[in-house]
Design an enzyme around this catalytic site. Structure first.
Site, PDB file in Angstrom:
ATOM      1  N   HIS A   1     -20.946 -27.199  27.428  1.00 16.77           N
ATOM      2  CA  HIS A   1     -20.744 -27.281  25.981  1.00 16.77           C
ATOM      3  C   HIS A   1     -19.988 -28.557  25.586  1.00 16.77           C
ATOM      4  O   HIS A   1     -20.392 -29.277  24.672  1.00 16.77           O
ATOM      5  CB  HIS A   1     -19.992 -26.042  25.494  1.00 16.77           C
ATOM      6  CG  HIS A   1     -19.659 -26.092  24.040  1.00 16.77           C
ATOM      7  ND1 HIS A   1     -20.627 -26.065  23.060  1.00 16.77           N
ATOM      8  CD2 HIS A   1     -18.466 -26.218  23.397  1.00 16.77           C
ATOM      9  CE1 HIS A   1     -20.058 -26.157  21.870  1.00 16.77           C
ATOM     10  NE2 HIS A   1     -18.742 -26.244  22.051  1.00 16.77           N
TER      11      HIS A   1
ATOM     12  N   ARG B   1     -12.782   0.855  15.585  1.00 20.28           N
ATOM     13  CA  ARG B   1     -12.335   0.123  14.382  1.00 20.28           C
ATOM     14  C   ARG B   1     -11.145  -0.795  14.638  1.00 20.28           C
ATOM     15  O   ARG B   1     -10.398  -1.138  13.730  1.00 20.28           O
ATOM     16  CB  ARG B   1     -12.021   1.074  13.237  1.00 20.28           C
ATOM     17  CG  ARG B   1     -13.235   1.866  12.790  1.00 20.28           C
ATOM     18  CD  ARG B   1     -13.018   2.508  11.450  1.00 20.28           C
ATOM     19  NE  ARG B   1     -14.138   3.328  11.099  1.00 20.28           N
ATOM     20  CZ  ARG B   1     -14.289   4.599  11.474  1.00 20.28           C
ATOM     21  NH1 ARG B   1     -13.362   5.170  12.213  1.00 20.28           N
ATOM     22  NH2 ARG B   1     -15.349   5.267  11.120  1.00 20.28           N
TER      23      ARG B   1
ATOM     24  N   LYS C   1      -6.509 -27.839  15.091  1.00 14.04           N
ATOM     25  CA  LYS C   1      -7.363 -26.692  14.791  1.00 14.04           C
ATOM     26  C   LYS C   1      -6.587 -25.609  14.038  1.00 14.04           C
ATOM     27  O   LYS C   1      -7.072 -25.065  13.038  1.00 14.04           O
ATOM     28  CB  LYS C   1      -7.956 -26.131  16.091  1.00 14.04           C
ATOM     29  CG  LYS C   1      -8.891 -24.971  15.821  1.00 14.04           C
ATOM     30  CD  LYS C   1      -9.845 -24.700  16.939  1.00 14.04           C
ATOM     31  CE  LYS C   1     -10.820 -23.596  16.532  1.00 14.04           C
ATOM     32  NZ  LYS C   1     -11.764 -23.256  17.566  1.00 14.04           N
TER      33      LYS C   1
ATOM     34  N   HIS D   1     -25.296 -27.973  19.638  1.00 12.09           N
ATOM     35  CA  HIS D   1     -25.991 -26.694  19.800  1.00 12.09           C
ATOM     36  C   HIS D   1     -27.490 -26.914  19.993  1.00 12.09           C
ATOM     37  O   HIS D   1     -28.136 -26.189  20.759  1.00 12.09           O
ATOM     38  CB  HIS D   1     -25.723 -25.779  18.600  1.00 12.09           C
ATOM     39  CG  HIS D   1     -24.312 -25.284  18.561  1.00 12.09           C
ATOM     40  ND1 HIS D   1     -23.728 -24.766  17.431  1.00 12.09           N
ATOM     41  CD2 HIS D   1     -23.359 -25.239  19.520  1.00 12.09           C
ATOM     42  CE1 HIS D   1     -22.482 -24.425  17.701  1.00 12.09           C
ATOM     43  NE2 HIS D   1     -22.234 -24.712  18.956  1.00 12.09           N
TER      44      HIS D   1
ATOM     45  N   HIS E   1     -21.190 -30.557  16.461  1.00  9.29           N
ATOM     46  CA  HIS E   1     -21.686 -29.300  17.019  1.00  9.29           C
ATOM     47  C   HIS E   1     -23.119 -28.959  16.611  1.00  9.29           C
ATOM     48  O   HIS E   1     -23.788 -28.191  17.285  1.00  9.29           O
ATOM     49  CB  HIS E   1     -20.752 -28.141  16.665  1.00  9.29           C
ATOM     50  CG  HIS E   1     -19.548 -28.100  17.551  1.00  9.29           C
ATOM     51  ND1 HIS E   1     -18.623 -29.122  17.586  1.00  9.29           N
ATOM     52  CD2 HIS E   1     -19.130 -27.190  18.469  1.00  9.29           C
ATOM     53  CE1 HIS E   1     -17.685 -28.817  18.466  1.00  9.29           C
ATOM     54  NE2 HIS E   1     -17.967 -27.660  19.011  1.00  9.29           N
TER      55      HIS E   1
ATOM     56  N   LYS F   1     -12.363 -16.619  15.531  1.00 15.21           N
ATOM     57  CA  LYS F   1     -13.778 -16.218  15.527  1.00 15.21           C
ATOM     58  C   LYS F   1     -14.076 -15.618  16.885  1.00 15.21           C
ATOM     59  O   LYS F   1     -13.742 -16.207  17.921  1.00 15.21           O
ATOM     60  CB  LYS F   1     -14.674 -17.440  15.351  1.00 15.21           C
ATOM     61  CG  LYS F   1     -14.687 -18.053  13.986  1.00 15.21           C
ATOM     62  CD  LYS F   1     -15.838 -19.045  13.981  1.00 15.21           C
ATOM     63  CE  LYS F   1     -15.653 -20.152  13.021  1.00 15.21           C
ATOM     64  NZ  LYS F   1     -16.648 -21.223  13.234  1.00 15.21           N
TER      65      LYS F   1
ATOM     66  N   GLU G   1     -13.511 -31.724  23.483  1.00 18.02           N
ATOM     67  CA  GLU G   1     -13.059 -31.030  22.259  1.00 18.02           C
ATOM     68  C   GLU G   1     -11.717 -31.613  21.780  1.00 18.02           C
ATOM     69  O   GLU G   1     -11.427 -31.613  20.587  1.00 18.02           O
ATOM     70  CB  GLU G   1     -12.923 -29.522  22.494  1.00 18.02           C
ATOM     71  CG  GLU G   1     -14.244 -28.777  22.648  1.00 18.02           C
ATOM     72  CD  GLU G   1     -14.963 -28.483  21.321  1.00 18.02           C
ATOM     73  OE1 GLU G   1     -14.492 -28.892  20.246  1.00 18.02           O
ATOM     74  OE2 GLU G   1     -16.036 -27.833  21.380  1.00 18.02           O
TER      75      GLU G   1
ATOM     76  N   ARG H   1     -12.776 -25.790   7.068  1.00 20.31           N
ATOM     77  CA  ARG H   1     -12.920 -25.459   8.498  1.00 20.31           C
ATOM     78  C   ARG H   1     -14.206 -26.023   9.100  1.00 20.31           C
ATOM     79  O   ARG H   1     -14.294 -26.241  10.299  1.00 20.31           O
ATOM     80  CB  ARG H   1     -12.846 -23.936   8.695  1.00 20.31           C
ATOM     81  CG  ARG H   1     -12.863 -23.560  10.148  1.00 20.31           C
ATOM     82  CD  ARG H   1     -12.560 -22.126  10.445  1.00 20.31           C
ATOM     83  NE  ARG H   1     -12.730 -21.923  11.878  1.00 20.31           N
ATOM     84  CZ  ARG H   1     -12.274 -20.895  12.563  1.00 20.31           C
ATOM     85  NH1 ARG H   1     -11.590 -19.956  11.957  1.00 20.31           N
ATOM     86  NH2 ARG H   1     -12.489 -20.806  13.851  1.00 20.31           N
TER      87      ARG H   1
ATOM     88  N   GLU I   1     -13.906 -20.171   7.061  1.00 17.58           N
ATOM     89  CA  GLU I   1     -14.871 -21.273   7.033  1.00 17.58           C
ATOM     90  C   GLU I   1     -15.627 -21.363   5.717  1.00 17.58           C
ATOM     91  O   GLU I   1     -16.851 -21.422   5.662  1.00 17.58           O
ATOM     92  CB  GLU I   1     -15.858 -21.138   8.221  1.00 17.58           C
ATOM     93  CG  GLU I   1     -16.525 -22.449   8.566  1.00 17.58           C
ATOM     94  CD  GLU I   1     -17.211 -22.446   9.927  1.00 17.58           C
ATOM     95  OE1 GLU I   1     -16.547 -22.107  10.926  1.00 17.58           O
ATOM     96  OE2 GLU I   1     -18.389 -22.785   9.969  1.00 17.58           O
TER      97      GLU I   1
ATOM     98  N   ASN J   1     -16.556 -28.410  13.128  1.00 17.32           N
ATOM     99  CA  ASN J   1     -17.875 -28.385  13.775  1.00 17.32           C
ATOM    100  C   ASN J   1     -18.421 -29.784  14.042  1.00 17.32           C
ATOM    101  O   ASN J   1     -19.597 -29.926  14.389  1.00 17.32           O
ATOM    102  CB  ASN J   1     -18.884 -27.624  12.895  1.00 17.32           C
ATOM    103  CG  ASN J   1     -18.492 -26.180  12.713  1.00 17.32           C
ATOM    104  OD1 ASN J   1     -17.751 -25.633  13.514  1.00 17.32           O
ATOM    105  ND2 ASN J   1     -18.980 -25.562  11.639  1.00 17.32           N
TER     106      ASN J   1
HETATM  107  N1  GLY Z   1     -12.597 -18.498  18.718  1.00 17.85           N
HETATM  108  C1  GLY Z   1     -12.967 -19.811  18.416  1.00 17.85           C
HETATM  109  C2  GLY Z   1     -12.805 -20.150  16.983  1.00 17.85           C
HETATM  110  O1  GLY Z   1     -12.327 -19.365  16.202  1.00 17.85           O
HETATM  111  O2  GLY Z   1     -13.139 -21.242  16.578  1.00 17.85           O
END
Ligand code: GLY
Length: 318
Positions: free
Chosen positions: A257, A115, A221, A246, A242, A137, A179, A235, A231, A239
């Site tokens: 990438h 956890r 960012k 992708h 992207h 993320k 990026e 947020r 998001e 992308n």
């Molecule tokens: N770890 C990448 C993001 O949060 O965008």
């Protein structure tokens, strides 16, 4: 040398982000100050050779014990579970040292195992420094789909040590720049213009220019994430390019990438010019900037294949 302290107000965790040369040696002191003496290391391929000696010296000087150390490069769910089970009870914090795959695995394992454990990143590639290590993320791909399993959870710290980029292959370096250019296109015109005004060699050889570009990209960012961590709206603009990127990646392994992001961002700029939401001049500037940095701006992938892959992509926003 820049320090960019960044506090994520939404989740109320003081989040330390340090950028500069020689930052790796700071981890020992940081862990000591935070009273996290038992550290488990998740390492990318080659990072032990790159930073091992300096890292362990910093740990030794500050009474930090490495309770576990392993190279992580596989990203299947099954192997992640096995990886987590190897963490000993004495683990106070998990530190991922490497590129985006390592930071994602580290964040995911630490967020879910027992956890949740504390964790931090040392980003060793340009792409990881400006994108993968920032934002909270932590995702894992499944059956060819991006980030199908994952968490939102911020690390305790991110260190970006520019000295590690000196050994980064040119192609990976350029892919990382994609990026940064994307960040400039989204929210920092001055950052975008740095790439119009300097050749690629300047970013490779001029540490202060590179430092500025990285810091500004992270700031773009971090600012967006601070306002919309989960998001739910703003947020999504991170992308940019992207969705196509992708889809391109799904159609084959030809591109890194960042290269796919370059192509995707150029495609979106062209589409915007076509739809009248951007001028042709802007679209041309976007294309030229990626071209100047030695990045691909188009793909030979059959358009129907691309659209099919695109329909399956989870990130529908460009
Ligand atoms: N770890 C990448 C993001 O949060 O965008």
């Amino acid at each position: 040398m820049y320090n960019l302290p960044y506090t994520n107000k939404q989740i109320n965790i003081p989040y330390l982000l340090k950028i500069g040369n020689g930052k790796i040696c700071k981890i020992g002191k940081y862990l000591k100050d935070k009273n996290l003496p038992g550290v488990a290391l998740f390492l990318g391929d080659g990072t032990e050779e790159l930073v091992g000696a300096e890292l362990r010296r910093g740990f030794g000087d500050n009474g930090i014990n490495v309770v576990h150390s392993q190279v992580v490069s596989d990203i299947s769910i099954e192997s992640i579970t096995q990886t987590a089970f190897q963490l000993p009870p004495a683990t106070d914090v998990v530190v991922g040292i490497g590129g985006g795959i390592v930071t994602d695995i580290t964040g995911f394992v630490a967020s879910t195992y027992m956890r949740g454990l504390r964790f931090g990143f040392v980003a060793t590639t340009l792409l990881a420094q400006v994108d993968a290590s920032v934002g909270g993320k932590n995702g894992v791909n499944y059956e060819g789909y991006k980030n199908m399993v994952g968490t939102f959870n911020q690390p305790d710290f991110v260190l970006c040590d520019l000295s590690m980029l000196q050994t980064l292959p040119d192609r990976e370096f350029r892919a990382g720049l994609a990026e940064i250019i994307k960040a400039g296109r989204i929210a920092d015109r001055g950052l975008f213009e740095l790439f119009e005004n300097h050749p690629i060699d300047a970013f490779r050889n001029d540490q202060s220019l590179l430092n500025e570009a990285i810091t500004r990209a992270i700031r773009v960012k971090a600012d967006v994430v601070e306002r919309d961590e989960r998001e739910s709206g703003e947020r999504r603009k991170l992308n940019l390019g992207h969705t196509f990127a992708h889809a391109i990646e799904k159609c084959g392994n030809e591109f890194l990438h960042g290269e796919a992001v370059a192509i995707g961002t150029v495609m979106i700029a062209r589409l915007s010019a076509h739809l009248g939401t951007a001028t042709q001049d802007e679209a041309d500037r976007v294309r030229r900037v990626f071209e100047r940095m030695g990045l691909p701006i188009r793909t030979e992938i059959d358009f129907k294949r691309l659209v099919k892959a695109l329909k399956h992509d989870k990130k529908k926003e460009a």
